[in-house]
Design a protein around this motif. Sequence first.
Motif, short mmCIF file in Angstrom:
data_model
loop_
_atom_site.label_atom_id
_atom_site.label_comp_id
_atom_site.label_asym_id
_atom_site.label_seq_id
_atom_site.Cartn_x
_atom_site.Cartn_y
_atom_site.Cartn_z
N LEU A 1 -0.44 -12.90 6.14
CA LEU A 1 0.16 -11.80 5.40
C LEU A 1 1.55 -11.43 5.91
O LEU A 1 2.20 -10.54 5.34
CB LEU A 1 -0.75 -10.56 5.46
N HIS A 2 2.01 -12.11 6.95
CA HIS A 2 3.30 -11.74 7.54
C HIS A 2 4.47 -11.85 6.55
O HIS A 2 5.31 -10.95 6.50
CB HIS A 2 3.60 -12.53 8.81
N PRO A 3 4.57 -12.91 5.73
CA PRO A 3 5.70 -12.96 4.79
C PRO A 3 5.72 -11.76 3.83
O PRO A 3 6.78 -11.17 3.60
CB PRO A 3 5.49 -14.28 4.04
N ALA A 4 4.57 -11.37 3.30
CA ALA A 4 4.51 -10.22 2.40
C ALA A 4 4.84 -8.93 3.15
O ALA A 4 5.55 -8.05 2.62
CB ALA A 4 3.14 -10.12 1.75
N HIS A 5 4.35 -8.80 4.38
CA HIS A 5 4.62 -7.64 5.21
C HIS A 5 6.13 -7.53 5.48
O HIS A 5 6.73 -6.46 5.29
CB HIS A 5 3.84 -7.77 6.53
N LEU B 1 4.80 9.31 1.93
CA LEU B 1 4.57 8.35 3.01
C LEU B 1 3.23 7.66 2.83
O LEU B 1 3.12 6.45 2.99
CB LEU B 1 4.60 9.06 4.37
N GLN B 2 2.20 8.41 2.46
CA GLN B 2 0.88 7.81 2.27
C GLN B 2 0.91 6.75 1.18
O GLN B 2 0.29 5.69 1.32
CB GLN B 2 -0.18 8.87 1.97
N ARG B 3 1.65 7.01 0.11
CA ARG B 3 1.78 6.01 -0.96
C ARG B 3 2.46 4.75 -0.44
O ARG B 3 2.05 3.64 -0.77
CB ARG B 3 2.55 6.60 -2.15
N VAL B 4 3.48 4.92 0.40
CA VAL B 4 4.18 3.77 0.99
C VAL B 4 3.22 2.99 1.88
O VAL B 4 3.15 1.75 1.80
CB VAL B 4 5.41 4.24 1.80
N LEU B 5 2.47 3.69 2.71
CA LEU B 5 1.55 3.02 3.63
C LEU B 5 0.41 2.34 2.88
O LEU B 5 -0.04 1.26 3.29
CB LEU B 5 1.00 4.01 4.65
N ASP B 6 -0.04 2.92 1.79
CA ASP B 6 -1.11 2.32 1.00
C ASP B 6 -0.69 0.99 0.39
O ASP B 6 -1.53 0.14 0.11
CB ASP B 6 -1.57 3.26 -0.11
N GLU B 7 0.61 0.78 0.20
CA GLU B 7 1.13 -0.47 -0.37
C GLU B 7 1.47 -1.51 0.69
O GLU B 7 1.83 -2.64 0.36
CB GLU B 7 2.35 -0.18 -1.23
N GLU B 8 1.36 -1.16 1.97
CA GLU B 8 1.66 -2.09 3.06
C GLU B 8 0.68 -3.27 3.02
O GLU B 8 -0.54 -3.06 3.04
CB GLU B 8 1.58 -1.35 4.40
N PRO B 9 1.19 -4.51 2.96
CA PRO B 9 0.29 -5.67 2.89
C PRO B 9 -0.72 -5.76 4.04
O PRO B 9 -1.86 -6.17 3.81
CB PRO B 9 1.26 -6.86 2.91
N VAL C 1 -2.09 -3.24 5.56
CA VAL C 1 -3.11 -2.22 5.26
C VAL C 1 -4.00 -2.72 4.13
O VAL C 1 -5.23 -2.69 4.24
CB VAL C 1 -2.45 -0.87 4.90
N LYS C 2 -3.39 -3.18 3.04
CA LYS C 2 -4.15 -3.67 1.90
C LYS C 2 -5.04 -4.85 2.28
O LYS C 2 -6.12 -5.02 1.72
CB LYS C 2 -3.20 -4.07 0.77
N GLY C 3 -4.58 -5.65 3.25
CA GLY C 3 -5.34 -6.82 3.68
C GLY C 3 -6.40 -6.53 4.73
O GLY C 3 -7.09 -7.43 5.20
N GLY C 4 -6.53 -5.26 5.13
CA GLY C 4 -7.56 -4.88 6.10
C GLY C 4 -7.25 -5.24 7.54
O GLY C 4 -8.15 -5.31 8.37
N LEU C 5 -5.98 -5.45 7.87
CA LEU C 5 -5.60 -5.86 9.23
C LEU C 5 -5.26 -4.69 10.15
O LEU C 5 -5.04 -4.89 11.34
CB LEU C 5 -4.41 -6.83 9.18
N VAL C 6 -5.24 -3.49 9.61
CA VAL C 6 -4.90 -2.31 10.40
C VAL C 6 -6.17 -1.55 10.75
O VAL C 6 -6.88 -1.08 9.87
CB VAL C 6 -3.91 -1.39 9.64
#
Length: 120
Positions: free
Chosen positions: A20-24, A61-69, A71-76
Amino acid sequence: MAKFVVEFEYNVDRAGRQGLHPAHAENLYRLADNGVLLLGGPLVGENSGLLVYEVESREELQRVLDEEPYVKGGLVARTRIQEWAPGKGSWIAALNTSVNTSVNTSENRSVEVPAVEGAH
């Protein structure tokens, strides 16, 4: 505009984030180009990253964080968020003018982001 310091603690190591690093990275470039991400990078020796955002509200900010790849990918595994009011230091002028002088260069960036040792 409010500034927030965000720490992401990951539940996988750097190698586990590479898919997911390229998308991140592309997401962070876009946010920086838009004046939303002021600073970001890995915490050396830790399995986490630190980011500074400037947005209108905690809800934005929460909307921005919710779109983080990541976060979306379950890596956080954990996200720590603190509103920050910087007032002293050599970066203050740069922080206060970064939104006004940012240039949108996202179209010049490739989504092929190479893996870099210690990359966030």
